[in-house]
Design an enzyme around this catalytic site. Structure first.
Site, PDB file in Angstrom:
ATOM      1  N   SER A  38       8.902  24.785 -14.034  1.00 56.04           N
ATOM      2  CA  SER A  38       8.295  25.503 -15.161  1.00 56.04           C
ATOM      3  C   SER A  38       6.837  25.752 -14.823  1.00 56.04           C
ATOM      4  O   SER A  38       6.290  25.167 -13.891  1.00 56.04           O
ATOM      5  CB  SER A  38       8.402  24.677 -16.453  1.00 56.04           C
ATOM      6  OG  SER A  38       7.549  23.537 -16.389  1.00 56.04           O
ATOM      7  N   ILE A  98       6.621  19.974 -14.462  1.00 54.67           N
ATOM      8  CA  ILE A  98       5.764  20.406 -15.561  1.00 54.67           C
ATOM      9  C   ILE A  98       4.324  20.422 -15.060  1.00 54.67           C
ATOM     10  O   ILE A  98       3.895  19.511 -14.343  1.00 54.67           O
ATOM     11  CB  ILE A  98       5.896  19.485 -16.798  1.00 54.67           C
ATOM     12  CG1 ILE A  98       5.030  20.026 -17.952  1.00 54.67           C
ATOM     13  CG2 ILE A  98       5.556  18.034 -16.469  1.00 54.67           C
ATOM     14  CD1 ILE A  98       5.257  19.316 -19.284  1.00 54.67           C
ATOM     15  N   ILE A 129       5.023  16.305 -11.396  1.00 56.16           N
ATOM     16  CA  ILE A 129       3.817  16.807 -12.041  1.00 56.16           C
ATOM     17  C   ILE A 129       3.244  17.904 -11.150  1.00 56.16           C
ATOM     18  O   ILE A 129       2.941  17.675  -9.976  1.00 56.16           O
ATOM     19  CB  ILE A 129       2.784  15.698 -12.251  1.00 56.16           C
ATOM     20  CG1 ILE A 129       3.369  14.590 -13.137  1.00 56.16           C
ATOM     21  CG2 ILE A 129       1.509  16.274 -12.865  1.00 56.16           C
ATOM     22  CD1 ILE A 129       3.806  15.035 -14.524  1.00 56.16           C
ATOM     23  N   LYS A 130       3.092  19.090 -11.728  1.00 57.41           N
ATOM     24  CA  LYS A 130       2.609  20.237 -10.980  1.00 57.41           C
ATOM     25  C   LYS A 130       1.084  20.276 -11.017  1.00 57.41           C
ATOM     26  O   LYS A 130       0.472  20.257 -12.094  1.00 57.41           O
ATOM     27  CB  LYS A 130       3.159  21.522 -11.611  1.00 57.41           C
ATOM     28  CG  LYS A 130       4.133  22.287 -10.755  1.00 57.41           C
ATOM     29  CD  LYS A 130       4.576  23.526 -11.494  1.00 57.41           C
ATOM     30  CE  LYS A 130       5.160  24.535 -10.539  1.00 57.41           C
ATOM     31  NZ  LYS A 130       5.599  25.740 -11.237  1.00 57.41           N
ATOM     32  N   VAL A 131       0.493  20.358  -9.827  1.00 61.97           N
ATOM     33  CA  VAL A 131      -0.969  20.367  -9.703  1.00 61.97           C
ATOM     34  C   VAL A 131      -1.386  21.545  -8.835  1.00 61.97           C
ATOM     35  O   VAL A 131      -0.904  21.691  -7.708  1.00 61.97           O
ATOM     36  CB  VAL A 131      -1.471  19.053  -9.074  1.00 61.97           C
ATOM     37  CG1 VAL A 131      -2.989  19.087  -8.911  1.00 61.97           C
ATOM     38  CG2 VAL A 131      -1.048  17.849  -9.907  1.00 61.97           C
TER      39      VAL A 131
END
Length: 326
Positions: A38, A98, A129-131
């Site tokens: 996402s 996310i 965890i999207k960074v």
């Protein structure tokens, strides 16, 4: 895995509540997808356009906009993670991503804090965890993986970014003392959309620059051999009607990789795409195309820098639109 011999996975670049309640499970059961991603733009379209969120949002009306967004997003991510938990438990990906608030992209400590907080709130092991791949993001990636938190490094357009991400993941995994699953998400089709018109005017073959750039970065990531780290090809939907819908999946089929794509792209690939490995490409083939671009006076590095900036701004804008609407 979608193709077991290649350790190749297809992930759905789409999250929406009705989809999660219906077709998502069907695609998993058919062994077409084994993960999902996402981003703020995806959640913006889902939350602002789908009636599936109305009742939850009504119950959250006393909260601040970001609290509302997180409550809704966390619910969807938890649902997706739970549906895919059997895949995760047997080692077949099962991850859903996310993204941290993109406005934090230049703030290391805030990105780390939000990443840890979201991971704890979702409370599922199969969440990434999207960074964003910025200077602050690299430090955050190392810090998060050092605590065993899986990370999806996003908005990669340059090899230098990928190297920074891989090094951060290596350091983080070493501190953690065990393999941490990570992906480095290379954006593909946006490169072609940015320069193909200019290339066509100069007689250079189009719809290749994004592929060659991605192939070059893939070669580097594979060579670094960071435990648990894979290349993920993103932005693989087709905007040019002259290309097959599955073009950027088929042309980037590679060992030990992931392709995250819109649902219609995934279906097109499943029905019509070649399952033959397309990567790696030889460095001289890649460089020959880059040389053609340079010969007409186009600075590809400048183009890629602009794509990074534009991508960050687009995610910030989408996130802000959600907050303003809530």
């Amino acid at each position: 895995m979608y193709i077991e011999d290649l350790k190749f996975s297809l992930w759905a670049d789409f999250i929406e509540r009705d989809f999660l309640d219906n077709e998502f499970q069907e695609l998993i059961d058919a062994k077409i997808i084994n993960g999902a991603t996402s981003n703020p733009a995806i959640f913006k379209n889902a939350i602002l356009n789908s009636p599936a969120y109305l009742s939850q949002l009504e119950a959250l009306e006393d909260l601040e906009p970001k609290q509302k967004y997180e409550a809704v997003a966390i619910y969807d991510i938890q649902k997706a993670a739970d549906i895919m938990r059997p895949l995760y438990d047997k080692g077949d990906d099962g991850y859903v991503s996310i993204e941290v608030d993109p406005h934090l992209c230049d703030d290391t400590e805030a990105t780390i804090e939000e990443g840890k907080r979201l991971f704890a709130a979702i409370e599922r092991p199969n969440v990434m965890i999207k960074v964003p791949a910025t200077d602050a993001g690299y430090e955050a990636m190392e810090a998060l993986t050092s605590e065993g938190i899986p990370v999806n490094a996003t908005l990669i357009f340059k090899k230098s970014q990928a190297i920074e991400c891989a090094e951060a993941f290596k350091k983080g995994g070493e501190k953690y003392g065990s393999k941490v699953d990570t992906v480095i998400s290379i954006f593909v089709s946006r490169v072609d959309r940015a320069i193909d018109k200019y290339l066509k005017e100069h007689g250079i073959e189009v719809a290749l620059s994004g592929i060659y750039n991605s192939a070059d970065i893939y070669n580097e990531i594979e060579a670094m051999q960071v435990p648990g780290c894979r290349t993920l090809f993103a932005s693989t939907g087709v905007k040019d009607d002259s290309l097959p819908a599955h073009y950027y999946v088929e042309k980037l089929l590679a060992y030990n990789s992931v392709n995250t794509a819109p649902i219609e792209t995934i279906k097109a690939y499943y029905e019509n795409g070649s399952k033959e490995k397309a990567l790696p490409l030889e460095s001289k083939t890649i460089q020959a195309h880059f040389d053609k671009i340079a010969a007409i006076g186009l600075d590809l590095d400048t183009v890629l820098t602009q794509q990074i900036e534009d991508g960050l701004e687009a995610f910030k804008d989408a996130f802000q639109e959600i907050l303003e609407a809530l």
